[in-house]
Design a protein around this motif. Sequence first.
Motif, PDB file in Angstrom:
ATOM      1  N   GLN A  65       0.295  -1.004   0.027  1.00  0.00           N
ATOM      2  CA  GLN A  65       0.269   0.454   0.454  1.00  0.00           C
ATOM      3  C   GLN A  65       1.132   0.926  -0.168  1.00  0.00           C
ATOM      4  OE1 GLN A  65      -1.969  -1.458   3.818  1.00  0.00           O
ATOM      5  NE2 GLN A  65      -4.441  -0.631   1.777  1.00  0.00           N
ATOM      6  N   LEU A  66       1.803   1.455   0.693  1.00  0.00           N
ATOM      7  CA  LEU A  66       2.730   2.984   0.684  1.00  0.00           C
ATOM      8  C   LEU A  66       3.966   2.764   0.072  1.00  0.00           C
ATOM      9  CD1 LEU A  66       3.206   2.324   4.682  1.00  0.00           C
ATOM     10  CD2 LEU A  66       2.589   4.300   3.205  1.00  0.00           C
ATOM     11  N   ASP A  67       3.666   1.421  -1.487  1.00  0.00           N
ATOM     12  CA  ASP A  67       5.148   1.553  -2.164  1.00  0.00           C
ATOM     13  C   ASP A  67       6.262   2.508  -2.090  1.00  0.00           C
ATOM     14  OD1 ASP A  67       4.777   1.333  -4.972  1.00  0.00           O
ATOM     15  OD2 ASP A  67       4.697   3.347  -5.412  1.00  0.00           O
ATOM     16  N   GLY A  68       6.732   1.436  -0.344  1.00  0.00           N
ATOM     17  CA  GLY A  68       8.535   1.372  -0.966  1.00  0.00           C
ATOM     18  C   GLY A  68       8.329   1.997   0.434  1.00  0.00           C
ATOM     19  N   ARG A  69       7.620   2.632   1.536  1.00  0.00           N
ATOM     20  CA  ARG A  69       7.500   3.992   2.084  1.00  0.00           C
ATOM     21  C   ARG A  69       6.918   3.352   3.420  1.00  0.00           C
ATOM     22  NH1 ARG A  69       3.593   7.097   2.099  1.00  0.00           N
ATOM     23  NH2 ARG A  69       2.447   6.377   0.506  1.00  0.00           N
ATOM     24  N   PHE A  70       7.583   2.016   3.638  1.00  0.00           N
ATOM     25  CA  PHE A  70       7.477   1.484   4.378  1.00  0.00           C
ATOM     26  C   PHE A  70       8.237   0.705   5.436  1.00  0.00           C
ATOM     27  CE2 PHE A  70       6.088  -2.979   7.461  1.00  0.00           C
ATOM     28  CZ  PHE A  70       5.022  -1.529   8.648  1.00  0.00           C
ATOM     29  N   ARG A  71       8.634   1.176   7.233  1.00  0.00           N
ATOM     30  CA  ARG A  71       9.324   0.075   7.876  1.00  0.00           C
ATOM     31  C   ARG A  71       8.560  -0.300   8.880  1.00  0.00           C
ATOM     32  NH1 ARG A  71      15.269   1.618   6.445  1.00  0.00           N
ATOM     33  NH2 ARG A  71      15.623   0.206   8.383  1.00  0.00           N
ATOM     34  N   PHE A  72       9.046  -1.793   9.221  1.00  0.00           N
ATOM     35  CA  PHE A  72       8.853  -2.530   9.833  1.00  0.00           C
ATOM     36  C   PHE A  72       8.996  -2.260  11.436  1.00  0.00           C
ATOM     37  CE2 PHE A  72       7.084  -7.267  10.913  1.00  0.00           C
ATOM     38  CZ  PHE A  72       5.710  -6.865  12.279  1.00  0.00           C
ATOM     39  N   GLY A  73       9.041  -2.058  12.388  1.00  0.00           N
ATOM     40  CA  GLY A  73       9.473  -1.925  14.110  1.00  0.00           C
ATOM     41  C   GLY A  73       9.372  -2.952  14.651  1.00  0.00           C
ATOM     42  N   VAL A  74       9.754  -4.031  15.242  1.00  0.00           N
ATOM     43  CA  VAL A  74       9.290  -4.920  16.247  1.00  0.00           C
ATOM     44  C   VAL A  74       9.902  -4.755  17.245  1.00  0.00           C
ATOM     45  CG1 VAL A  74       8.876  -5.550  14.541  1.00  0.00           C
ATOM     46  CG2 VAL A  74      11.342  -6.572  15.125  1.00  0.00           C
ATOM     47  N   PRO A  98       5.631  -6.520  -0.982  1.00  0.00           N
ATOM     48  CA  PRO A  98       6.416  -5.890  -2.182  1.00  0.00           C
ATOM     49  C   PRO A  98       7.336  -6.485  -2.506  1.00  0.00           C
ATOM     50  CG  PRO A  98       6.694  -5.674   0.079  1.00  0.00           C
ATOM     51  CD  PRO A  98       6.281  -6.972   0.545  1.00  0.00           C
ATOM     52  N   ASP A  99       7.981  -5.186  -4.032  1.00  0.00           N
ATOM     53  CA  ASP A  99       8.549  -5.376  -4.865  1.00  0.00           C
ATOM     54  C   ASP A  99      10.643  -5.963  -3.962  1.00  0.00           C
ATOM     55  OD1 ASP A  99       7.045  -5.625  -7.555  1.00  0.00           O
ATOM     56  OD2 ASP A  99       7.519  -3.690  -7.415  1.00  0.00           O
ATOM     57  N   GLU A 100      10.308  -5.088  -3.115  1.00  0.00           N
ATOM     58  CA  GLU A 100      11.670  -4.811  -2.492  1.00  0.00           C
ATOM     59  C   GLU A 100      11.810  -5.684  -0.883  1.00  0.00           C
ATOM     60  OE1 GLU A 100      14.529  -3.896  -3.856  1.00  0.00           O
ATOM     61  OE2 GLU A 100      13.221  -3.386  -5.966  1.00  0.00           O
ATOM     62  N   PRO A 101      12.216  -6.000  -0.146  1.00  0.00           N
ATOM     63  CA  PRO A 101      12.652  -5.988   0.592  1.00  0.00           C
ATOM     64  C   PRO A 101      12.040  -5.093   1.625  1.00  0.00           C
ATOM     65  CG  PRO A 101      14.281  -7.618   0.055  1.00  0.00           C
ATOM     66  CD  PRO A 101      13.976  -6.065  -1.193  1.00  0.00           C
ATOM     67  N   ILE A 102      11.512  -5.832   2.897  1.00  0.00           N
ATOM     68  CA  ILE A 102      10.813  -4.834   4.311  1.00  0.00           C
ATOM     69  C   ILE A 102      12.151  -4.693   4.962  1.00  0.00           C
ATOM     70  CG2 ILE A 102       8.608  -4.635   5.902  1.00  0.00           C
ATOM     71  CD1 ILE A 102       7.852  -6.282   3.962  1.00  0.00           C
ATOM     72  N   PRO A 103      12.626  -3.344   5.117  1.00  0.00           N
ATOM     73  CA  PRO A 103      13.874  -3.361   6.204  1.00  0.00           C
ATOM     74  C   PRO A 103      12.559  -3.487   7.269  1.00  0.00           C
ATOM     75  CG  PRO A 103      13.181  -0.824   5.068  1.00  0.00           C
ATOM     76  CD  PRO A 103      12.422  -2.355   4.546  1.00  0.00           C
ATOM     77  N   VAL A 104      13.434  -4.146   8.607  1.00  0.00           N
ATOM     78  CA  VAL A 104      12.802  -4.646   9.623  1.00  0.00           C
ATOM     79  C   VAL A 104      13.941  -3.522  10.774  1.00  0.00           C
ATOM     80  CG1 VAL A 104      12.426  -5.881  11.950  1.00  0.00           C
ATOM     81  CG2 VAL A 104      11.862  -7.054   9.083  1.00  0.00           C
ATOM     82  N   ASP A 105      13.514  -2.883  11.755  1.00  0.00           N
ATOM     83  CA  ASP A 105      14.215  -2.308  12.427  1.00  0.00           C
ATOM     84  C   ASP A 105      13.643  -3.250  14.085  1.00  0.00           C
ATOM     85  OD1 ASP A 105      15.051  -0.178  10.696  1.00  0.00           O
ATOM     86  OD2 ASP A 105      13.836   0.556  10.465  1.00  0.00           O
ATOM     87  N   VAL A 106      14.659  -2.790  14.999  1.00  0.00           N
ATOM     88  CA  VAL A 106      14.298  -3.399  16.744  1.00  0.00           C
ATOM     89  C   VAL A 106      14.591  -2.881  17.170  1.00  0.00           C
ATOM     90  CG1 VAL A 106      14.886  -5.600  17.847  1.00  0.00           C
ATOM     91  CG2 VAL A 106      14.782  -5.352  15.457  1.00  0.00           C
TER      92      VAL A 106
END
Length: 318
Positions: free
Chosen positions: A93-102, A161-169
């Motif tokens: 949905q965010l077309d590459g503008r999403f980072r996943f904070g966990v 998504p086409d690109e890997p989702i960056p995951v921040d911890v």
Amino acid sequence: MTEFGYFLASEEHAPHRLVEQARMAEQAGFQGLWISDHYHPWNDAQGQSPFVWSVIGALSQAVSLPVETAVTCPLVRTHPAVIAQAAATAAVQLDGRFRFGVGTGEALNEHVLGTVWPEAPVRLSMLEEALQIIRRLFTGEQTSHRGRYYTVENARLYTVPDEPIPVDVSAFGPHAAETAARIGEGLITMAPDSGLVDRFRRGGGGAKPVYGGLKVCWGTDREEAVRTAHRLWANQQLPGELAQVLPTPRHFEQASALVTEERTAASIPCGDDPDVHTEALQAFVDAGFDAVYVSQIGPDQQGFFDFYRTKVLPRVRS
């Protein structure tokens, strides 16, 4: 150069208000959005806690800013395979503008299904296994997994998504910072702790980004701003692991009764002195943070955004 974003507080605001604040943040010149992911608020006075993934869907259509969860716990309340689908859809949905904070979460949100709340070292181990599952599912490949904590059978995400989702911890202590350096693409923390940043970088984080969050309470009457911050967010000054183990908002209210207004005033920038707000942000810059996300406490959001647009962001950026 350090970037400055806005931290949407799901604990305080209804979904449509969060979307409205995101629009105001973009207009005020903030460069990204964080959004909290809770089942409960910290106390009843905060009064809200919408489902974060629904709000992110709305944000994707309302603003052009990057969005990150700060943070999601993919361990107990929701299985990692389900969280993977939610995060993958958000990234599309965010077309590459999403980072996943966990992070490893709090009993406040994660005990609601009646599951035992593990100790912190166990939760870190669970997070590592959960991220292995989530990253495999992000590839769109069929995945099966039988591990120490989780089982996945013949699962495949078709919307990825086409690109890997960056995951921040998220990390607040040295051991967690080293784990974040090893398993994350970045570090999330809530204090300008240069020692923690150094521990993260030496532990394998290297040049990975470090992100911080800051609560403030803007208002023309500083004493009233302090009272507002204390009424809504005294829980931020609770010591040790209380925030991870207390199970209900009522327990947080009981513990927060020990936090004085003076302690809140010393911990949270309050009032309308631009120097106070600028110095608080500069502490993160000086500690080596790549971005800082500011959250305004209380209902006067428009006044805050006008103040930061005209008095604070230009100063700290110069």
